[in-house]
Enzyme design. Structure first.
Site, PDB file in Angstrom:
ATOM      1  N   ASN A 152      -1.789  12.989  -3.624  1.00 17.79           N
ATOM      2  CA  ASN A 152      -2.687  13.467  -4.679  1.00 17.79           C
ATOM      3  C   ASN A 152      -3.216  14.874  -4.379  1.00 17.79           C
ATOM      4  O   ASN A 152      -3.298  15.727  -5.274  1.00 17.79           O
ATOM      5  CB  ASN A 152      -3.858  12.500  -4.865  1.00 17.79           C
ATOM      6  CG  ASN A 152      -3.505  11.327  -5.769  1.00 17.79           C
ATOM      7  OD1 ASN A 152      -2.637  11.435  -6.621  1.00 17.79           O
ATOM      8  ND2 ASN A 152      -4.181  10.214  -5.577  1.00 17.79           N
ATOM      9  N   ASP A 206       0.859  -1.182   0.000  1.00 16.30           N
ATOM     10  CA  ASP A 206       0.000   0.000   0.000  1.00 16.30           C
ATOM     11  C   ASP A 206       0.898   1.237   0.000  1.00 16.30           C
ATOM     12  O   ASP A 206       1.806   1.363   0.834  1.00 16.30           O
ATOM     13  CB  ASP A 206      -0.896  -0.006   1.237  1.00 16.30           C
ATOM     14  CG  ASP A 206      -1.980   1.058   1.149  1.00 16.30           C
ATOM     15  OD1 ASP A 206      -3.038   0.753   0.592  1.00 16.30           O
ATOM     16  OD2 ASP A 206      -1.752   2.181   1.644  1.00 16.30           O
ATOM     17  N   GLU A 239      -4.413   2.522  -4.536  1.00 16.47           N
ATOM     18  CA  GLU A 239      -2.974   2.551  -4.269  1.00 16.47           C
ATOM     19  C   GLU A 239      -2.503   1.242  -3.640  1.00 16.47           C
ATOM     20  O   GLU A 239      -1.458   1.180  -3.001  1.00 16.47           O
ATOM     21  CB  GLU A 239      -2.640   3.718  -3.327  1.00 16.47           C
ATOM     22  CG  GLU A 239      -3.195   3.611  -1.928  1.00 16.47           C
ATOM     23  CD  GLU A 239      -4.615   4.159  -1.784  1.00 16.47           C
ATOM     24  OE1 GLU A 239      -5.073   4.290  -0.641  1.00 16.47           O
ATOM     25  OE2 GLU A 239      -5.260   4.452  -2.805  1.00 16.47           O
TER      26      GLU A 239
END
Length: 408
Positions: free
Chosen positions: A281, A273, A316
């Site tokens: 982001n 992860d 992700e």
């Protein structure tokens, strides 16, 4: 007493029947050439273009052979039989190219040139219809054997792969064995008119039509199989990371786990992860986040073993199944990815940003499915996050509870 009478066979009926037979192979050739051309327009694969060219060549060859005006010294036979040789070369190239194998252009060109040279000798130097038959039949038969030789050592996982192999073998037998057998028993030909009315030419017309249809349909099915595989791969792929998507990963990993279980082998699962990905982001924009995902996919493909199954199973989140491996091998891969992620991202993201990832590992147990393995690896991943992220943790099964002591 009633007399039996049958109408005489007219010359016009003979010509009509002969014309029909003469147009059979050109018609089949042009039909399949058009079909392959339409497939090529849709897929743009070189081997499909070769197949279309092969059927154009065979149609032209039969038209010249049967319907072209007679030239001095029967020179119209030369382009016709050159067309037959070109048909064999292009169709052989189509099958070999379909498997990504090197096409033996030089060997095929030399074979065709030698065959055509012998044909010219039996056309102009020492005229012989039988010699011309053997020169072209053996030349194209040898080219067909090159396909058999090329496909012999490779794996043939699907029925269509085995069918293409045997179609090539049948073509070689039809071109090499049939002329020898029929000419041995039927004898030679005094002139070309006798040749066209012979059993041999009848077998050429119909056996060639059958083999052409069989070869074309087999290759068309192969094209369809390739297109379905490509569509399936696109449906199961994640374009950003270059790995499988969740559906593709689960389908492929489940099948691999069943094989491992059947073979008595273990498998290891790695879940990763990207740390604080939402924050990345929000602060740097989705283009930077996408660059990190792309880099993560690249390093997984670079560092992972060839038989791994790797996928992006969330925004992700990534998963890698390694058949036949244990926790130690999974840990080595996880550490290699973790250590190399930042360097792989260099030049694609702002220098101030150092991406990291957390990893959870689990090893399969007999009879356990992918869902159980994912839950265990996911638990180990949460342990890595709780411990501060940017680290690797392996699932540890809880110790069995001690047995209850018997009361006195």
């Amino acid at each position: 007493m009633a007399s039996l009478w049958s109408p005489p066979v007219t010359q016009e009926a003979d010509l009509t029947g002969q014309l029909f037979i003469s147009l059979l192979n050109p018609g089949i050739g042009l039909l399949f050439a058009g079909a392959f051309f339409l497939m090529w327009l849709n897929r743009r694969e070189r081997y499909i273009a070769y197949a279309a060219g092969a059927y154009v060549a065979t149609a032209c060859a039969f038209l010249i052979q049967d319907l072209a005006p007679v030239l001095p010294m029967e020179l119209q036979r030369l382009p016709a039989n050159a067309g037959f040789l070109l048909t064999g070369v292009l169709f052989a190239a189509a099958i070999i190219q379909r498997y990504g194998l090197p096409v033996p252009w030089r060997a095929m060109a030399l074979t065709a040139a030698a065959s055509l040279a012998v044909f010219v000798w039996f056309l102009l130097g020492r005229p012989s219809i039988e010699g011309r038959i053997y020169s072209i039949s053996l030349g194209t038969g040898i080219v067909a054997l090159m396909v058999v030789r090329a496909l012999w050592p490779i794996d043939k996982p699907h029925l269509i792969d085995r069918l293409l192999f045997w179609v090539a073998a049948l073509c070689a037998a039809n071109l090499i064995v049939r002329p020898i057998v029929i000419l041995t028993f039927s004898g030679g030909f005094a002139d070309y008119q006798g040749f066209q009315q012979s059993v041999y030419w009848t077998t050429v017309q119909f056996s060639q039509a059958m083999v052409s249809v069989m070869a074309a349909i087999s290759l068309m099915v192969a094209v369809a199989v390739d297109m379905l595989a490509e569509l399936r791969a696109e449906a199961q792929a994640d374009p950003l990371s270059g790995l499988l998507n969740r559906r593709g990963f689960e389908a492929t990993a489940n099948a691999a786990l069943r094989r491992c279980d059947g073979d008595g082998r273990v498998a290891a699962l790695l879940i990763a992860d990207l740390d604080h990905f939402k924050r990345v982001n929000d602060r740097y924009g989705h283009a930077v986040g996408d660059a990190i995902i792309t880099a993560f996919g690249e390093i997984v493909r670079r560092e992972g073993p060839a038989d791994m199954i790797a996928g992006r199973i969330g925004g992700e989140e990534f998963a890698v199944l390694i058949p036949g491996a244990g926790i130690t091998a999974a840990r080595q891969l996880a550490e290699a990815i973790r250590a190399g992620l930042s360097a792989t991202c260099a030049g694609r993201i702002p220098p101030a940003l150092t991406p990291t990832a957390s990893f959870g590992l689990a090893a399969s147990t007999p009879g356990a499915g992918l869902s159980a393995l994912l839950r265990q690896a996911d638990q180990a991943l949460y342990d890595a996050k709780r411990a501060g992220r940017d680290r690797v943790r392996a699932f540890a099964a809880p110790a069995p509870a001690p047995p209850l002591s018997a009361s006195a």
